[in-house]
Design an enzyme around this catalytic site. Structure first.
Site, short mmCIF file in Angstrom:
data_model
loop_
_atom_site.label_atom_id
_atom_site.label_comp_id
_atom_site.label_asym_id
_atom_site.label_seq_id
_atom_site.Cartn_x
_atom_site.Cartn_y
_atom_site.Cartn_z
N ASP A 100 -9.46 -8.81 2.29
CA ASP A 100 -8.20 -9.01 3.27
C ASP A 100 -8.99 -10.10 4.76
O ASP A 100 -9.44 -10.28 5.31
CB ASP A 100 -7.45 -7.77 3.47
CG ASP A 100 -6.08 -8.08 3.67
OD1 ASP A 100 -5.43 -8.82 3.06
OD2 ASP A 100 -5.81 -7.70 4.71
N HIS A 297 -4.42 -8.42 -5.63
CA HIS A 297 -5.38 -8.20 -3.48
C HIS A 297 -6.74 -7.45 -3.61
O HIS A 297 -7.91 -8.17 -2.50
CB HIS A 297 -4.63 -8.45 -3.26
CG HIS A 297 -4.15 -8.85 -1.66
ND1 HIS A 297 -5.27 -9.82 -1.13
CD2 HIS A 297 -4.67 -7.81 -1.10
CE1 HIS A 297 -5.70 -9.57 0.12
NE2 HIS A 297 -5.41 -8.94 0.27
#
Length: 321
Positions: A100, A297
């Site tokens: 991320d 994610h």
């Protein structure tokens, strides 16, 4: 899991880390809204494979320092935090792996400090070189509902949504971007905020993702209940500053050996598909690139065994130090 907690400090920097194992240094950098704990599945496996695995709390998170000045969270400072940790651990070089925002920090660490970071692993967020219009102008021009990055810009605004019930907000945020709990077709996109609304209005409710146990959520929530969210959100509030600071690196390639892995259901990989397609130019040292079907994610927590196998195989094939 076993691991040694340490704080390294000096020159105004204070970074908390957890380390396990001995051997070549692998620095693990988390994203938003997470902590060193996001690497709990990787630390023992990398250690068992013969590496000194070190997961940090990024500046503004957990037990690391969190300067009050928002300007202190610009990318150049976070890169120097990483280089400082390598030196503080008595090493000259390291492999850096990020997820991320940590992926972006890792990429810039390799770009700005190639003499320190000899290889780079990127999870979930592809490398996209600096370029194009100012980020705030891009987000403002998206039209329709407000993009979450724009929503995060105003100091105190997102904090007012999150901090009254950190645990519930985190549970919803994690669920919104997990492969097994993300909103179904036709549901409002949780990356956007409706007029006068909040992000949490669009989070799925009722169950945690399979990778997130109640104890795991307690760990994350406990850290943010103690620190607040401002330090973490200040990363988003420096995107225009980064665009200015990194002007000399417009379009720059990262030449060190690299690895990318993303989730097939992650908007980070679908929205940035052009960045992945450009890897032959932007990541000429790319060893392998992977999209994990059905994964969201939080890739190293959703699919720890697959990511561990990819990381160890890639690390073992790197030139010896």
């Amino acid at each position: 899991m076993e691991g040694t907690h340490r704080v390294v400090s000096g020159g105004g920097r204070r970074i908390h880390l957890v380390e396990q194992g001995a051997g070549p240094l692998v620095l693990l950098v988390h994203g938003f809204p997470e902590s060193w704990y996001s690497w709990r599945h990787q630390l023992p496996v990398l250690a068992a494979a013969g590496y000194r695995a070190v997961a940090i709390d990024v500046r503004g998170y957990g037990r690391s320092g969190g300067p009050a000045d928002p300007d202190a969270y610009r990318m150049a400072e976070l890169v120097e935090d990483n280089a400082f940790v390598v030196r503080a651990l008595g090493e000259e070089t390291a492999v850096v792996v990020g997820h991320d925002w940590g992926s972006v920090i890792a990429a810039n660490s390799a770009l700005l400090r190639p003499e320190v970071f000899r290889a780079v692993g990127l999870l979930s967020v592809p490398y996209a070189p600096r370029g194009g219009p100012r980020p705030s102008d891009v987000f403002a021009g998206m039209g329709g509902d407000e993009f979450y990055v724009s929503y995060f810009q105003e100091a105190g605004r997102a904090e007012a949504e999150i901090e009254p019930d950190v645990r519930a907000w985190l549970a919803g945020f994690y669920a919104a971007f997990s492969g097994d709990t993300l909103p179904g077709p036709g549901a409002p996109d949780p990356h956007f905020v409706g007029a006068g609304g909040t992000l949490k209005e669009r989070f799925p409710a009722g169950r945690l993702p399979g990778w997130l146990g109640e104890r795991d959520l307690d760990v994350y929530a406990g850290e943010f209940e103690r620190t607040g969210l401002t330090g973490a959100l200040n990363r988003y509030r420096n995107m225009d500053r980064d665009w200015e600071d990194l002007a000399a690196y417009d379009g720059a390639a990262i030449t060190q050996p690299s690895l990318f892995a993303g989730g097939g259901l992650d908007a980070s990989t679908t929205w940035l598909a052009d960045a992945i397609a450009a890897y032959p130019v932007t990541l000429p040292g790319l060893v392998s690139s992977h999209l994990l079907d059905g994964c969201g994610h939080w890739i190293q927590q959703e699919r720890p065994d697959e990511i561990n196998e990819l990381l160890v195989g890639w690390l073992d094939a790197l030139p010896a130090v």
